[in-house]
Design a protein around this motif. Structure first.
Motif, short mmCIF file in Angstrom:
data_model
loop_
_atom_site.label_atom_id
_atom_site.label_comp_id
_atom_site.label_asym_id
_atom_site.label_seq_id
_atom_site.Cartn_x
_atom_site.Cartn_y
_atom_site.Cartn_z
N GLY A 16 -4.86 -12.65 3.97
CA GLY A 16 -5.09 -13.88 3.21
C GLY A 16 -5.46 -13.61 1.77
O GLY A 16 -5.30 -12.49 1.27
N LYS B 255 -2.55 -3.82 -6.03
CA LYS B 255 -3.49 -4.64 -6.78
C LYS B 255 -4.33 -3.84 -7.78
O LYS B 255 -4.66 -4.33 -8.85
CB LYS B 255 -4.42 -5.35 -5.79
N ASP B 256 -4.66 -2.61 -7.40
CA ASP B 256 -5.50 -1.78 -8.27
C ASP B 256 -4.78 -1.37 -9.54
O ASP B 256 -5.39 -0.79 -10.44
CB ASP B 256 -5.98 -0.55 -7.51
N ASP C 117 -7.49 -12.90 -1.63
CA ASP C 117 -8.54 -11.93 -1.91
C ASP C 117 -9.77 -12.64 -2.48
O ASP C 117 -9.99 -12.67 -3.69
CB ASP C 117 -8.01 -10.89 -2.91
N LYS D 229 -5.77 -10.80 -9.73
CA LYS D 229 -5.98 -10.19 -8.41
C LYS D 229 -5.90 -11.23 -7.29
O LYS D 229 -5.73 -10.87 -6.13
CB LYS D 229 -7.31 -9.44 -8.39
N VAL E 264 -5.16 -6.99 3.45
CA VAL E 264 -4.33 -8.04 2.82
C VAL E 264 -4.31 -9.30 3.68
O VAL E 264 -3.31 -10.01 3.72
CB VAL E 264 -2.89 -7.55 2.51
N LYS F 114 -12.43 -10.30 -4.55
CA LYS F 114 -12.23 -10.00 -5.96
C LYS F 114 -12.27 -11.27 -6.82
O LYS F 114 -12.46 -11.19 -8.03
CB LYS F 114 -10.92 -9.23 -6.17
N LYS G 133 -15.85 -4.46 -9.74
CA LYS G 133 -14.88 -5.06 -8.82
C LYS G 133 -14.07 -4.03 -8.03
O LYS G 133 -13.73 -4.25 -6.87
CB LYS G 133 -13.92 -5.95 -9.62
N ASP G 134 -13.79 -2.90 -8.67
CA ASP G 134 -12.97 -1.88 -8.02
C ASP G 134 -13.72 -1.20 -6.88
O ASP G 134 -13.13 -0.42 -6.13
CB ASP G 134 -12.54 -0.84 -9.05
N LYS H 298 -8.01 -0.93 2.56
CA LYS H 298 -6.81 -1.76 2.60
C LYS H 298 -7.08 -3.02 3.39
O LYS H 298 -7.54 -2.96 4.53
CB LYS H 298 -5.66 -0.98 3.23
N GLY I 185 -0.85 -10.36 -3.77
CA GLY I 185 -1.20 -10.43 -2.36
C GLY I 185 -1.24 -11.84 -1.80
O GLY I 185 -1.50 -12.02 -0.62
N GLY J 87 0.83 -1.21 0.00
CA GLY J 87 0.00 0.00 0.00
C GLY J 87 0.85 1.25 0.00
O GLY J 87 1.76 1.37 -0.82
#
Lengths: 474, 474
Positions: B192, A164-165, B194, A197, B190, B197, B164-165, B188, A201, A153
């Motif tokens: 585990g 990710k974005d 995602d 995506k 993170v 999405k 999705k965003d 924000k 992460g 971030g």
């Protein structure tokens, strides 16, 4: 022991894959790969520096056949243990693989190798009037590969989102050594499951990233910085909420509590007031005419909410001077005590004042040195505990306090980790946030993609009875 | 036949889960659920309208035990076959479940039930000076649940991204009937993998969405619209590239080719020039002072690139008038012929001129009526073929042309689907884009999460030998 045998049986073959100067087995070389910016020391058995997808493929195929762990690594700046070889095996050092950094201004994308330093991507984009927004504070030293693995971030997350974005596509090597491409060069893509995506992460546990296609955006033409000083930290929280609901979305909104400010003033006097509870720093970016007007609106809001003082930087030098304080917090606080435990528990924006209250209680309960600063605008605070790792009794209190910080964040509707990742550090707390079933659904993915558990084993998913340990004497 | 038995054995139990007025087995009721806005007619065996997570859970548990297919459905506006019950079984009609639409302005989030209409979310956000950006053209009639399942896009995708965003968290019911929450209320997170999405855009094949936490942003205070008319479609493509690399990111950048414009003028004369090759519509939003200056810059760029005429709307009414043409394209072209095949193959921005060329060649080769319009700024064109489904020979040519459009998009580095989804329509072409291994890695996820293949079976993954069929006589 059986692991040693596994690596021994493939060591000669591994050696044949890359040039000898990118292959290490000497203890003095390996030791540099036994730690990161978090806690714990774990020795790898082999370190390889691949510089092509085919090399990675060959290594992974061998490792998978012989069930040897593989831990991908960038520059080792992880705060959660991401690159630590906790089960031994092979460390893949990607920091040497920085050959590709291509900007395609017409497509608004960059294509990069995993070892490219993140700040260099933004610098290259800048030459074309573009920007790569994610800005973890390590961006000058951390690799994009590490940023992708951890979904890094940074302060700009408030307006621009996180790593990710900005990822449109990936080239990855699966646990079985297959090369696949996910996503592509288009912003819109709904062809099947969003592997891109999912991989970003996943901390190197699902696949190894060998190339990324990143989205760039037009660079905002101007920016403005403002500092507001508060006698009451709750007022500072209210100013953040009020600005965000006024129709203005700042690029950054950072907070420093009194201890942070005092630490900075002791370290390098900047003339900041230390008899306050909080300082807020706000950066707006965009069209010069727009932000000129907006900064006045932000100033008025801060004053109405009860700021003691609001200062607008009149030029870039003044703005940099204001941001200097924020940048000095980390180096300043490690002067107080040698060990810094940097947390990133994140809460919904409206819960920031509650989180401050909880942190205050935890600080008193465990008598720890707690400093709070971070990305207030998106609820991603950085409660940092400073301690001395040699003081076992203190570290025990710190462990209990950290656990309580995690619980507080989750109780307030937040999350264990906003941007640092789970790694080894937070694995024991995953069930607390996700529940048994949620965690199990994640494990199913891991098992489906990496049946032999060779990709960065020991991360994200805790072992039976695993606990947070910040002491090195395990 | 065996499926009939499966549903028969649970029908009484299913009936007990919901009120009788939300449970349908009569053919005259079922027939309304046998189609969507794409092709093909498939009858479900039961239709249930759940209005709580617990009802969904009970239904799924029964269905999973007895291996009965479940197809979640919103308002059936899908252009790719998403909600079609191709294997029979249960259709879950979520359109009646719109009880929750909560806005939390301090957290900048909305919490919604799956049946809420998408436009209503934006309207509710608007009351707080906020915006929910995704704007598929169906947003007044489509549900957020359907938008989430398909990861819907829209014109604003250029600047604001897609559905999705804007999804921070979900409540989902797994194939085994377990309820889990993914993500949360923070931007924000993170902790585990995602899952959020991954589920968004998975077309109901991995889990059933029962609630969503959506991210809202401050509403831009003003907007400006410009229309540019081009004699040469390649010039129009150049104007798009030049604007995007000038530091300006418009909210929308839409294109209409000559056939679209002529169809509109025949349908409802707006006084648009029809002796041109393309019309570009651009909307800027943001601070009024900023966009006032930027719109002039865009105007200059269009003129320099060779636009015949550039018109800036001087007020909101004029802007609406300009957008009217774009909105009329779809209704206008179905006047020409009754059957519309709406595609959304997407290419990297720089390949837009090449894609126009390829589309022209395909049109000539197969002698089809091809109209091109869509979201030019992000490469997400909508080549629409108009035909008559009763004309078997014509439809055969259309099928071949569609296949060639997909291939062209992929060859140009683009994707099969930008925003409509794969569903039944594009399943046969998945391997073309993803390769065998990529597709296999997606299948592994499906198998890990839905081992009995009860969740929307027959979607995304093609069956052996499955082909594109736009005719109904299968």
């Amino acid at each position: 022991m059986s692991e040693m045998k596994a690596i021994d049986s493939i060591i000669d073959e591994l050696k044949g894959i890359v040039d000898s100067d990118r292959f290490f087995t000497n203890e003095e070389d390996l030791v540099s790969y036994s730690f990161d910016a978090s806690f714990g020391i774990y020795m790898p058995e082999v370190v390889i520096q691949p510089t092509s997808t085919e090399e990675v493929q060959a290594i992974v195929k061998l490792a998978n056949t012989h069930k040897v762990p593989i831990c991908p690594r960038g520059q080792g700046t992880s705060l959660s243990g991401g690159p630590l070889p906790v089960k031994g095996g092979i460390v893949l050092d990607f920091a040497q693989w920085s050959s590709k950094l291509e900007i395609y201004p017409d497509d608004l994308v960059a294509v990069v190798s995993p070892g490219v330093l993140t700040a260099k991507i933004n610098a290259a984009a800048n030459d074309h009037g573009l920007m790569y927004p994610p800005d973890p504070s390590s961006s000058n030293v951390s690799t994009i590969g590490g940023n992708l693995a951890e979904n890094a971030g940074g302060p700009r997350g408030l307006k621009y989102g996180v790593t990710k974005d900005y990822v449109l596509g990936l080239e990855i090597v699966t646990a079985e050594g297959e090369i696949i491409r996910t996503g592509g060069r288009t912003v819109k893509n709904v062809t099947g499951y969003d592997l891109t995506k999912l991989i970003v992460g996943s901390e190197g546990t699902l696949a190894i990233i060998t190339e990324a296609i990143l989205r760039l955006i037009p660079k905002p033409p101007a920016s403005q910085t403002l500092m507001a000083v508060f006698d009451d930290i709750v007022d500072s929280g209210r100013s953040i909420s009020k600005v965000l609901s006024s129709g203005i979305l700042p690029a950054k909104m950072e907070i420093m509590d009194q201890t942070s400010v005092m630490a900075v003033e002791n370290y390098q006097p900047l003339g900041l007031p230390t008899d306050i509870e909080a300082i807020i720093l706000i950066e707006l970016d965009g069209h010069p005419l727009a932000i000129q007007e907006e900064i006045l609106k932000v100033q008025t809001i801060c004053q109405e909410v009860g700021a003691r003082e609001v200062k607008v930087a009149s030029n870039e030098e003044e703005a940099e001077e204001l941001w200097k304080a924020r940048k000095l917090v980390s180096p300043a606080i490690v002067r107080l005590k040698p060990t810094k435990i940097s947390e990133d528990a994140t809460v919904p924006r409206s819960k920031i004042p509650d989180m401050f209250q909880r942190l205050k209680e935890i600080k008193e309960k465990y008598q720890i040195d707690l400093v709070v600063f971070g990305h207030a605008g998106d609820g991603n605070l950085h409660p940092n505990i400073i301690a001395d790792q040699r003081d076992n009794e203190e570290m025990e209190r710190v462990e209990l306090a950290v656990e309580e910080i995690f619980k507080a964040a989750i109780e307030l509707g937040g999350t264990l980790s906003g941007e640092h990742g789970i790694g080894t550090m937070k694995a024991p707390f995953m069930e607390l946030e996700l529940g048994k079933v949620g965690l199990n659904m994640m494990k199913r993915m891991k098992e489906a993609w990496d049946p032999n558990n060779i990709l960065n084993p020991g991360k994200i998913f805790a072992e039976e009875g695993q606990k947070l340990v910040l002491r090195n004497e395990r």
